[in-house]
Design a protein around this motif. Structure first.
Motif, PDB file in Angstrom:
ATOM      1  N   GLY A  68     126.709  55.065  49.353  1.00  0.00           N
ATOM      2  CA  GLY A  68     127.411  54.098  50.189  1.00  0.00           C
ATOM      3  C   GLY A  68     127.066  52.694  49.744  1.00  0.00           C
ATOM      4  O   GLY A  68     126.327  52.492  48.770  1.00  0.00           O
ATOM      5  N   ALA A  69     127.581  51.711  50.467  1.00  0.00           N
ATOM      6  CA  ALA A  69     127.330  50.308  50.139  1.00  0.00           C
ATOM      7  C   ALA A  69     126.591  49.631  51.276  1.00  0.00           C
ATOM      8  O   ALA A  69     126.986  49.758  52.444  1.00  0.00           O
ATOM      9  CB  ALA A  69     128.648  49.584  49.850  1.00  0.00           C
ATOM     10  N   ALA A  70     125.512  48.926  50.941  1.00  0.00           N
ATOM     11  CA  ALA A  70     124.716  48.186  51.919  1.00  0.00           C
ATOM     12  C   ALA A  70     124.626  46.728  51.487  1.00  0.00           C
ATOM     13  O   ALA A  70     125.044  46.357  50.385  1.00  0.00           O
ATOM     14  CB  ALA A  70     123.323  48.797  52.049  1.00  0.00           C
ATOM     15  N   GLY A  71     124.059  45.904  52.363  1.00  0.00           N
ATOM     16  CA  GLY A  71     124.032  44.475  52.116  1.00  0.00           C
ATOM     17  C   GLY A  71     122.739  43.979  51.494  1.00  0.00           C
ATOM     18  O   GLY A  71     121.797  44.733  51.254  1.00  0.00           O
ATOM     19  N   GLU A  95     125.598  41.697  46.630  1.00  0.00           N
ATOM     20  CA  GLU A  95     124.881  40.449  46.360  1.00  0.00           C
ATOM     21  C   GLU A  95     125.233  39.354  47.356  1.00  0.00           C
ATOM     22  O   GLU A  95     124.536  38.333  47.432  1.00  0.00           O
ATOM     23  CB  GLU A  95     125.196  39.972  44.939  1.00  0.00           C
ATOM     24  N   THR A  96     126.308  39.544  48.130  1.00  0.00           N
ATOM     25  CA  THR A  96     126.790  38.461  48.998  1.00  0.00           C
ATOM     26  C   THR A  96     126.948  38.855  50.463  1.00  0.00           C
ATOM     27  O   THR A  96     126.851  37.995  51.345  1.00  0.00           O
ATOM     28  CB  THR A  96     128.146  37.947  48.496  1.00  0.00           C
ATOM     29  N   LEU A  97     127.203  40.124  50.755  1.00  0.00           N
ATOM     30  CA  LEU A  97     127.538  40.540  52.108  1.00  0.00           C
ATOM     31  C   LEU A  97     126.358  41.209  52.809  1.00  0.00           C
ATOM     32  O   LEU A  97     125.462  41.756  52.169  1.00  0.00           O
ATOM     33  CB  LEU A  97     128.728  41.498  52.086  1.00  0.00           C
ATOM     34  N   HIS A  98     126.391  41.184  54.138  1.00  0.00           N
ATOM     35  CA  HIS A  98     125.371  41.858  54.935  1.00  0.00           C
ATOM     36  C   HIS A  98     125.758  43.318  55.168  1.00  0.00           C
ATOM     37  O   HIS A  98     126.934  43.686  55.097  1.00  0.00           O
ATOM     38  CB  HIS A  98     125.204  41.157  56.284  1.00  0.00           C
ATOM     39  N   THR A  99     124.758  44.124  55.466  1.00  0.00           N
ATOM     40  CA  THR A  99     124.999  45.517  55.839  1.00  0.00           C
ATOM     41  C   THR A  99     125.898  45.569  57.070  1.00  0.00           C
ATOM     42  O   THR A  99     125.840  44.693  57.932  1.00  0.00           O
ATOM     43  CB  THR A  99     123.656  46.212  56.126  1.00  0.00           C
ATOM     44  N   THR A 115     132.476  47.991  68.605  1.00  0.00           N
ATOM     45  CA  THR A 115     133.120  47.208  67.560  1.00  0.00           C
ATOM     46  C   THR A 115     132.316  47.404  66.281  1.00  0.00           C
ATOM     47  O   THR A 115     131.083  47.418  66.312  1.00  0.00           O
ATOM     48  CB  THR A 115     133.150  45.713  67.924  1.00  0.00           C
ATOM     49  N   PHE A 116     133.035  47.572  65.168  1.00  0.00           N
ATOM     50  CA  PHE A 116     132.370  47.806  63.892  1.00  0.00           C
ATOM     51  C   PHE A 116     132.772  46.716  62.903  1.00  0.00           C
ATOM     52  O   PHE A 116     133.966  46.455  62.700  1.00  0.00           O
ATOM     53  CB  PHE A 116     132.750  49.180  63.332  1.00  0.00           C
ATOM     54  N   TYR A 117     131.776  46.067  62.306  1.00  0.00           N
ATOM     55  CA  TYR A 117     132.009  45.076  61.258  1.00  0.00           C
ATOM     56  C   TYR A 117     131.644  45.713  59.922  1.00  0.00           C
ATOM     57  O   TYR A 117     130.510  46.156  59.720  1.00  0.00           O
ATOM     58  CB  TYR A 117     131.159  43.829  61.505  1.00  0.00           C
ATOM     59  N   ALA A 118     132.587  45.769  58.986  1.00  0.00           N
ATOM     60  CA  ALA A 118     132.375  46.515  57.747  1.00  0.00           C
ATOM     61  C   ALA A 118     131.360  45.848  56.819  1.00  0.00           C
ATOM     62  O   ALA A 118     130.517  46.520  56.217  1.00  0.00           O
ATOM     63  CB  ALA A 118     133.700  46.700  57.026  1.00  0.00           C
ATOM     64  N   GLY A 119     131.416  44.535  56.667  1.00  0.00           N
ATOM     65  CA  GLY A 119     130.476  43.860  55.778  1.00  0.00           C
ATOM     66  C   GLY A 119     130.468  44.474  54.389  1.00  0.00           C
ATOM     67  O   GLY A 119     131.512  44.678  53.764  1.00  0.00           O
ATOM     68  N   ALA A 120     129.277  44.817  53.906  1.00  0.00           N
ATOM     69  CA  ALA A 120     129.119  45.339  52.552  1.00  0.00           C
ATOM     70  C   ALA A 120     129.819  46.679  52.347  1.00  0.00           C
ATOM     71  O   ALA A 120     130.075  47.074  51.201  1.00  0.00           O
ATOM     72  CB  ALA A 120     127.632  45.477  52.227  1.00  0.00           C
TER      73      ALA A 120
END
Length: 324
Positions: A68-71, A95-99, A115-120
């Motif tokens: 998966g992708a993390a921040g 390199e730029t986004l938060h988890t 509510t879900f914020y996708a971020g990284a």
């Protein structure tokens, strides 16, 4: 059994509202809702569907691969996952986004508004599943960036890697072609009762047509347990492991999936695997946060015996040999 778990990695912000959402909703004004719920508590916990499933598998003695992708804020979470037994070598770190963030309020009836914020997580579509396919025996396609889910499902079919389809929260955002593409050819399909109906609406398939596309369809029913369906086979009903001390329902379904897949990976047939899934789901329910539960083989066996009988507990016991 080596399982690659694809999907979301997130931080959960969990709040509890002491009243009932239903008491605040006005049926004649649902088109103009403006509500604020005063929460009693706030807990910040590690979460994300894929991470939750991977932690459950690791606690039951497997060595899952988290994909998966993390921040850029992932370092502490990463260290904790590795210490728990999760292989995080396939996690993409932005390199730029938060988890991703999951913000959820639970009421007195265990209903939730989230509510879900996708971020990284939006970068997960750039992850190639092929590097882990050579060592994995099963991939779980859990809720994630939709393009990532579609890519990973296509990769599984191309590489001949069996997969479990778990579209759950993302079903509402899928069109018919996408929903059919995520399900077709799955060894296992996981839904809850509402998602089962939504899946049929999205795909345009009847329940029988869904079963023509998948090996085994597992539908969780909350306190009603689980129903397992296969084409040309009678449904298999497995009761839930009930509790008198519910904590928070976040991650309960993820716990079930981890227990079920650990059970099948240990060679259990569908019914005892689902029983193991149910007892793990209840362990999650009794804690606050989807990864905060503690597991002990003796307690798990006692609960299995009380719910399903001595023979079931004896059958499942070898699957707990690697319990950590």
């Amino acid at each position: 059994m080596r399982i690659a778990v694809t999907g979301s990695i997130a931080t959960d912000h969990l709040m509890v509202f002491p009243g009932r959402f239903a008491d605040q909703l006005m049926p004649d004004h649902l088109d103009r809702v403006s509500l604020s719920f005063l929460a009693d508590t706030l807990e910040v916990r590690r979460g994300g569907v894929a991470a939750n499933i991977a932690v459950g598998l690791a606690r039951l003695g497997l060595r899952p691969v988290l994909v998966g992708a993390a921040g850029k804020d992932f370092a502490d979470y990463d260290a904790w996952l590795r210490e728990t037994g999760v292989d995080t070598g396939s996690v993409r770190v932005s390199e730029t986004l938060h988890t991703a963030r999951f913000v959820c309020t639970t009421d007195a009836d265990q209903n939730q508004i989230a509510t879900f914020y996708a971020g990284a997580m939006s970068e997960a579509k750039h992850i190639d599943l092929a590097p882990v396919a050579g060592t994995a025996e099963l991939a779980v396609i859990a809720p994630d960036d939709i393009d990532a889910m579609l890519r990973h499902t296509d990769e599984c079919r191309r590489l001949g890697l069996p997969f479990a389809a778990d579209p759950s929260q993302q079903l509402a955002r899928l069109d018919g072609e996408q929903a059919r593409r995520l399900v077709k050819g799955a060894t296992y399909l996981f839904t809850n009762e509402y998602e089962a109906a939504l899946l049929q609406e999205r795909t345009g398939w009847t329940a029988e047509q869904v079963l023509q596309q998948v090996g085994t369809w597992i539908t969780t029913l909350g306190p009603g347990g689980v129903v397992i369906t296969r084409q040309d086979q009678p449904p298999l009903n497995v009761p839930a492991v009930l509790t008198l001390t519910p904590g928070d329902p976040t991650g309960v379904g993820d716990g079930f999936r981890a227990g079920f897949l650990a059970g099948t990976g240990a060679g259990l047939s569908l019914e005892p695997a689902a029983q193991l899934g149910c007892v793990l789901a209840t362990a999650v329910l009794e804690s606050v946060g989807p990864q905060e539960y503690k597991l002990g083989a003796v307690e798990l066996l006692h609960r299995l015996e009380r719910t399903y009988g001595v023979a079931a507990a004896v059958e499942i016991e070898p699957a707990l040999a690697g319990l950590s």
